[in-house]
Structures are given as C-alpha cells and as structure tokens.
Design a protein around this motif. Structure first.
Motif, PDB file in Angstrom:
ATOM      1  N   HIS A 188      -3.925 -29.951   0.489  1.00 12.48           N
ATOM      2  CA  HIS A 188      -5.144 -30.016   1.293  1.00 12.48           C
ATOM      3  C   HIS A 188      -5.620 -31.451   1.468  1.00 12.48           C
ATOM      4  O   HIS A 188      -6.119 -31.819   2.541  1.00 12.48           O
ATOM      5  CB  HIS A 188      -6.233 -29.173   0.632  1.00 12.48           C
ATOM      6  N   ARG A 189      -5.443 -32.268   0.443  1.00 13.62           N
ATOM      7  CA  ARG A 189      -5.911 -33.661   0.507  1.00 13.62           C
ATOM      8  C   ARG A 189      -4.853 -34.604   1.095  1.00 13.62           C
ATOM      9  O   ARG A 189      -5.101 -35.801   1.211  1.00 13.62           O
ATOM     10  CB  ARG A 189      -6.305 -34.138  -0.895  1.00 13.62           C
ATOM     11  N   GLY A 190      -3.699 -34.063   1.471  1.00 11.34           N
ATOM     12  CA  GLY A 190      -2.662 -34.898   2.073  1.00 11.34           C
ATOM     13  C   GLY A 190      -1.941 -35.782   1.081  1.00 11.34           C
ATOM     14  O   GLY A 190      -1.306 -36.778   1.477  1.00 11.34           O
TER      15      GLY A 190
ATOM     16  N   ALA B 129      -9.080 -35.443  -7.464  1.00 15.73           N
ATOM     17  CA  ALA B 129      -9.474 -35.421  -8.878  1.00 15.73           C
ATOM     18  C   ALA B 129     -10.728 -34.581  -9.083  1.00 15.73           C
ATOM     19  O   ALA B 129     -10.814 -33.773 -10.024  1.00 15.73           O
ATOM     20  CB  ALA B 129      -9.688 -36.842  -9.376  1.00 15.73           C
ATOM     21  N   LEU B 130     -11.701 -34.758  -8.206  1.00 17.55           N
ATOM     22  CA  LEU B 130     -12.939 -33.975  -8.310  1.00 17.55           C
ATOM     23  C   LEU B 130     -12.680 -32.498  -8.027  1.00 17.55           C
ATOM     24  O   LEU B 130     -13.281 -31.619  -8.673  1.00 17.55           O
ATOM     25  CB  LEU B 130     -13.980 -34.531  -7.339  1.00 17.55           C
ATOM     26  N   ASP B 131     -11.801 -32.207  -7.077  1.00 15.41           N
ATOM     27  CA  ASP B 131     -11.441 -30.814  -6.788  1.00 15.41           C
ATOM     28  C   ASP B 131     -10.800 -30.157  -8.002  1.00 15.41           C
ATOM     29  O   ASP B 131     -11.136 -29.017  -8.360  1.00 15.41           O
ATOM     30  CB  ASP B 131     -10.461 -30.754  -5.611  1.00 15.41           C
ATOM     31  N   MET B 132      -9.869 -30.856  -8.632  1.00 12.43           N
ATOM     32  CA  MET B 132      -9.180 -30.308  -9.800  1.00 12.43           C
ATOM     33  C   MET B 132     -10.152 -30.075 -10.942  1.00 12.43           C
ATOM     34  O   MET B 132     -10.073 -29.060 -11.649  1.00 12.43           O
ATOM     35  CB  MET B 132      -8.057 -31.267 -10.227  1.00 12.43           C
TER      36      MET B 132
ATOM     37  N   THR C 125      -2.525 -23.678  -8.057  1.00  9.09           N
ATOM     38  CA  THR C 125      -3.839 -24.079  -7.548  1.00  9.09           C
ATOM     39  C   THR C 125      -3.876 -25.577  -7.281  1.00  9.09           C
ATOM     40  O   THR C 125      -4.356 -26.026  -6.229  1.00  9.09           O
ATOM     41  CB  THR C 125      -4.939 -23.703  -8.550  1.00  9.09           C
ATOM     42  N   PHE C 126      -3.343 -26.362  -8.215  1.00 13.32           N
ATOM     43  CA  PHE C 126      -3.290 -27.817  -8.027  1.00 13.32           C
ATOM     44  C   PHE C 126      -2.440 -28.187  -6.808  1.00 13.32           C
ATOM     45  O   PHE C 126      -2.783 -29.106  -6.057  1.00 13.32           O
ATOM     46  CB  PHE C 126      -2.712 -28.488  -9.276  1.00 13.32           C
ATOM     47  N   ASP C 127      -1.333 -27.468  -6.625  1.00 13.57           N
ATOM     48  CA  ASP C 127      -0.476 -27.738  -5.471  1.00 13.57           C
ATOM     49  C   ASP C 127      -1.239 -27.548  -4.163  1.00 13.57           C
ATOM     50  O   ASP C 127      -1.098 -28.345  -3.224  1.00 13.57           O
ATOM     51  CB  ASP C 127       0.748 -26.814  -5.478  1.00 13.57           C
ATOM     52  N   GLY C 128      -2.009 -26.469  -4.102  1.00  8.22           N
ATOM     53  CA  GLY C 128      -2.796 -26.215  -2.898  1.00  8.22           C
ATOM     54  C   GLY C 128      -3.827 -27.302  -2.645  1.00  8.22           C
ATOM     55  O   GLY C 128      -4.015 -27.739  -1.501  1.00  8.22           O
TER      56      GLY C 128
END
Length: 406
Positions: A269-271, A303-306, A262-265
């Motif tokens: 996504h954020r480049g 960071a916020l996504d994670m 999930t973190f990899d994705g």
C-alpha cells in the motif's frame, strides 16, 4: 468415479520420466497417456476395419493385434503407474507393426505411407522416455524409410496390387488421423508448459522485485546497483520468541503468516519493497530498486501503520504483541546474491544503522536516526531518545517517531 478423480488417482502413483518429469505435473503425463494409448487403439481398430473391408485380411489382423497391444499398454499404465514402461511398449509395438504393414501391403504406395506414424512415435518417445530415446527412435525410422525406399519395387512386384483407391484412401487417413492424435498431445503439453511458465514467473515475482526479475530473465549476469537515496525499515515482533515455546509448529507458522501477510499488504500500500523476513524479523526498503521521491515518507508511514495494527493482531491471535522498529535513510547498494535460492538484498552503513536502531529500540516504539528527522521536515512528530551506543557504529543520536503531524 469421476474422471478428475480417476486421473488424480493415477497421477498420485505415477513415476514421471523423460522430459515431462521436469514439469512437476504428473497429471500431464496421465492425460498424454490417455490421449495416446486410447486414441492409438481406436485409430488402429479403424485401420483394421478398412483393411477387412478391402479384403486385406493379414494386414487387418496385424492392425487388430496392434490395437490390442495399445489397450494392454493402458492396463500396464493403470496397474504400474510407469509411464516409461507403458510408452516403451506402445512405441516398440508401433516400430514393429509399421514395417510389417509395409511388407504385407507392398511398400509405401500400397500401404498409404504408413511410416508417417514414425513422426508421432518419435515425439512421444522424446516426451516420456527422454532425449536419448528421440535419437534412437528417430534413427530407427530413418532406417525404415531408407530401407523400404530401396526395396519398394521388389515388394510391389511380389504381391497382387491392392484394391483401387485403397492406397490413396489410406494415405489421406494416415495424415489426418496422425494430426488428430498428435495435435491434442502437443496442445495439452504446450498449455501445461504455459501454465508452468506463468507459475514460475509468479514465484519469481514473489521473491524479487518485478524490475529485477525482468533483468534476471533477460540474462543479466551480475545485478548490483548503487542508490544515493533510500529509506530502510527493520521490524521485530517483541514477545513472539517466548510465545513460540508455548505453541505447536502449525500454529506458530499460521500466526507468523497472519502477521507478515498483514505487513505485506501495508508495504504494498505504501509503495515500498519487502526485502526479506528472518525469523520474526521483517525488512523493508523504499526507493529501491526504482527511485521514489517520497521514499522516507513512505517508510515512516509504513512504520506507523505497522505499529497501529499490532494491537489488533495481538488481540486476534490472543497474544500480547508489540513491534520494535528501526528506520534510517541514506545511500545503499542493492543486488542479487547467490545462484541457488538467490535473494535480493541491501548493503551499506544505512542498512547497518537501521538494523541497530531496531535491535536497540523499545517494544512498541519506532527509533529513527537524526538523518530521518532532518529529512522528514514538519510532517511527523519526533521526541529525543538520547545518544545510544550501537554495536559496530558507536555513539549515535536517535529519536522516537511519535506520529504524523497532521
């Protein structure tokens, strides 16, 4: 039994040898064994039939014997799984049969240039038996060609000329049959080499950024670059260490893989660029190895996504999980270390501070440096975290990244 199942069963017990062992693909050797032994047997039976039609009985029976040897080689391969033994027998039989044809038929012209089979035999010897076999087998065929070149006239004088048209027909057949037999072997081998190369490149790209992988393949010896601006994120899964004591190894790896996938994705996504994982720790950089104008925004958004996905991941896995994150921005050095199992890594004060911000932070929160707050502008909400005494660094003013401003 289906062919694929039959091939897989043979591949499972195969003992690879020679150059093909480097492919790490036993099925390749199995298919080459199938093509070469059965193809050679069929071809030699055809040659025997031609000899018998033209009343060359002794040559015909030599061909029948060689065909039987090829079939026996296949049975040896089926029983033992030894490519070295199988091809060693087949190559040895060919090396004896071809000179025998030459002697019985009366040299090159009468036999239709039988030594042309030495080319294919030498190629297969190199593939399965290794480089030394190429030298030995190749020198043998050179000796055969040279020797029979000197005795050609004597052999022709010692026997009745063959039927008209037989030498020319055999020459054409030997050339065509040799290509028909050798081309599938080479084609299949090249296709497997291409697949292996693609797999190797794919694995390399999973370990290194594409630009770095390209530089490494181009032969660049030392890869080390200075970056004036980049942003670094360290994340640690709080609560996972204690959770490891309660689950088995398979479940542990599966759960960790689910989280990091999930973190990899999110990272992609954020480049940003994933650098490594250590235990349940996760390191990411933006702005390396290629410049990225919005590197800080990419890392803060990541960071916020994670942080946002952790509750869903915890619920999915049935574990109370939170992620502790540290973020810093500034200069860094990046490069490849090691020659075996090498890795792309970052060094510098920017990296050290980001790591310390993560380890001194709180579960479920994102601790950032004052440099991040200064550069981020009004795009995010921050709250003071106070001054923190960081190991090896000293007193540092830190902040909490609370969310996006809009």
């Amino acid at each position: 039994m289906e062919r694929s199942g039959f091939v897989d069963r043979l591949a499972h017990r195969l003992r690879p040898s020679g150059s093909l062992a480097a492919l790490e693909e036993p099925r390749t050797i199995v298919w080459i064994a199938i093509i070469w032994t059965w193809g050679s047997a069929l071809n030699t039976f055809v040659i025997a039939g031609i000899f018998f039609v033209y009343d060359e009985l002794l040559s015909g029976w030599i061909a029948v014997g060689l065909a039987v040897v090829f079939l026996i080689c296949w049975l040896v391969f089926y029983w033992t799984g030894s490519a070295r033994l199988t091809f060693g027998l087949a190559i040895g039989a060919s090396m004896l049969a071809v000179p025998a044809f030459q002697v019985v038929m009366g040299g090159y012209a009468n036999s239709g240039a039988q030594p042309i089979w030495g080319i294919g035999v030498t190629v297969v010897a190199g593939l399965v038996l290794g480089a030394r076999a190429v030298v030995g087998v190749g020198l043998y065929w050179v000796a055969v060609v040279v020797t029979f070149g000197f005795v050609e006239q004597g052999l022709q004088a010692g026997r009745t000329p063959p039927a008209p048209g037989l030498p020319a027909a055999f020459f054409s057949y030997n050339v065509v049959a040799h290509l028909v037999l050798l081309v599938p072997v080479v084609f299949y081998l090249l296709s497997r080499l291409s697949a292996e190369r693609e797999r190797s490149e794919s694995l390399l790209l999973n370990v290194l950024p594409p630009t770095i992988a390209g530089r490494l393949k181009a032969g660049e010896g030392v890869i080390a670059d200075q970056f004036d601006e980049c942003s670094v994120l360290f994340a640690d899964i709080s609560g996972f260490t204690s959770h490891t004591r309660q689950v088995g190894p398979s479940q542990l790896i599966a759960e960790l893989n689910r989280i990091f996938t999930t973190f990899d994705g999110l990272t992609e996504h954020r480049g940003a660029q994933k650098i490594k994982t250590v235990g349940d720790g996760y390191m990411v950089v933006a702005g390396v190895p290629e410049a990225q104008p919005d590197h800080l925004h990419a890392i803060c958004d990541l960071a916020l996504d994670m942080q946002a996905v952790m509750s869903d991941l915890g619920s999915e896995l049935g574990v109370d999980l939170q992620v502790r994150i540290g973020v810093n921005s500034g200069p860094a050095v990046a490069g490849i270390i090691g020659t075996a199992r090498f890795s792309y890594d970052l060094w510098g004060e920017t990296v050290n501070l980001a790591s310390r911000l993560e380890s001194s932070g709180e579960p479920g929160r994102i601790q950032v440096s004052s440099e991040v707050v200064r550069k981020a502008g009004d795009r995010y909400h921050f709250s003071p975290a106070g001054r923190v005494d960081l190991k090896g660094i000293g007193q540092v003013e830190t902040f909490w990244l609370e969310g996006r401003a809009n």
